[in-house]
Design a protein around this motif. Structure first.
Motif, PDB file in Angstrom:
ATOM      1  N   TYR A  74      40.399  76.095  79.068  1.00 30.06           N
ATOM      2  CA  TYR A  74      41.627  76.301  78.298  1.00 30.06           C
ATOM      3  C   TYR A  74      42.285  74.979  77.944  1.00 30.06           C
ATOM      4  N   CYS A  75      41.924  73.938  78.643  1.00 27.72           N
ATOM      5  CA  CYS A  75      42.516  72.628  78.396  1.00 27.72           C
ATOM      6  C   CYS A  75      42.232  72.159  76.982  1.00 27.72           C
ATOM      7  N   TRP A  76      41.019  72.377  76.490  1.00 33.19           N
ATOM      8  CA  TRP A  76      40.727  71.968  75.113  1.00 33.19           C
ATOM      9  C   TRP A  76      40.834  73.152  74.154  1.00 33.19           C
ATOM     10  N   ASP A  77      40.536  74.337  74.615  1.00 31.89           N
ATOM     11  CA  ASP A  77      40.563  75.489  73.724  1.00 31.89           C
ATOM     12  C   ASP A  77      41.982  75.831  73.266  1.00 31.89           C
ATOM     13  N   ALA A  78      42.960  75.420  74.048  1.00 32.55           N
ATOM     14  CA  ALA A  78      44.342  75.688  73.672  1.00 32.55           C
ATOM     15  C   ALA A  78      44.672  75.111  72.307  1.00 32.55           C
ATOM     16  N   PHE A  79      44.048  73.989  71.966  1.00 37.34           N
ATOM     17  CA  PHE A  79      44.362  73.327  70.701  1.00 37.34           C
ATOM     18  C   PHE A  79      43.720  74.029  69.512  1.00 37.34           C
ATOM     19  N   TYR A  80      42.724  74.878  69.766  1.00 35.28           N
ATOM     20  CA  TYR A  80      41.965  75.481  68.669  1.00 35.28           C
ATOM     21  C   TYR A  80      42.175  76.983  68.544  1.00 35.28           C
ATOM     22  N   ARG A  81      42.265  77.673  69.678  1.00 35.94           N
ATOM     23  CA  ARG A  81      42.284  79.129  69.598  1.00 35.94           C
ATOM     24  C   ARG A  81      43.296  79.787  70.507  1.00 35.94           C
TER      25      ARG A  81
END
Length: 130
Positions: A104-111
């Motif tokens: 979720y650390c990187w996915d938060a920025f995309y989805r």
């Protein structure tokens, strides 16, 4: 019980700098991703930056890249976000958050946005004003 001790925020002129810190207790820091979200009144929280507690992999929103730096001190269970060259668009409430689900650390920025972020701090206001 996961708890945060947060510091930071305040008022600054355009071009100025501020630093946030977030000390996490009650859970092994290496298990977490820790980050900051910001929120304007009436709007959704948006991710600003996050970092993996174990590896230090860091991720940023486009508006933060090149101006903000997130880091962590594993010995102190603390994440820090240095914000430079602040502008009026950075005015918001900033909240520290953590999740055991590191993607979720990187996915938060995309989805996914705030989905999956389990723990939240109280937040602090940043006001950029001349």
């Amino acid at each position: 019980q996961v708890q945060f001790v947060e510091s930071g925020g305040g008022q600054v002129q355009p071009g100025g700098s501020l630093t946030f810190s977030c000390e996490v207790s009650g859970i092994t820091f290496d298990r977490l991703a820790v980050g900051w979200f910001r929120q304007l009144p009436g709007k959704e929280r948006e991710p600003v930056s996050c970092i993996w507690g174990d590896s230090g992999n860091a991720f940023y929103a486009g508006a933060a890249k090149g101006r903000f730096t997130i880091s962590r001190d594993r010995a102190k269970n603390t994440a820090t976000m240095q914000m430079n060259d602040l502008n009026y668009g950075d005015t918001a409430s900033y909240l520290c958050a953590a999740t055991r689900n590191k993607p979720y650390c990187w996915d938060a920025f995309y989805r996914t946005g705030i989905t999956g972020w389990e723990y939240w701090g109280q937040g602090a206001q940043v006001t950029v004003s001349s």
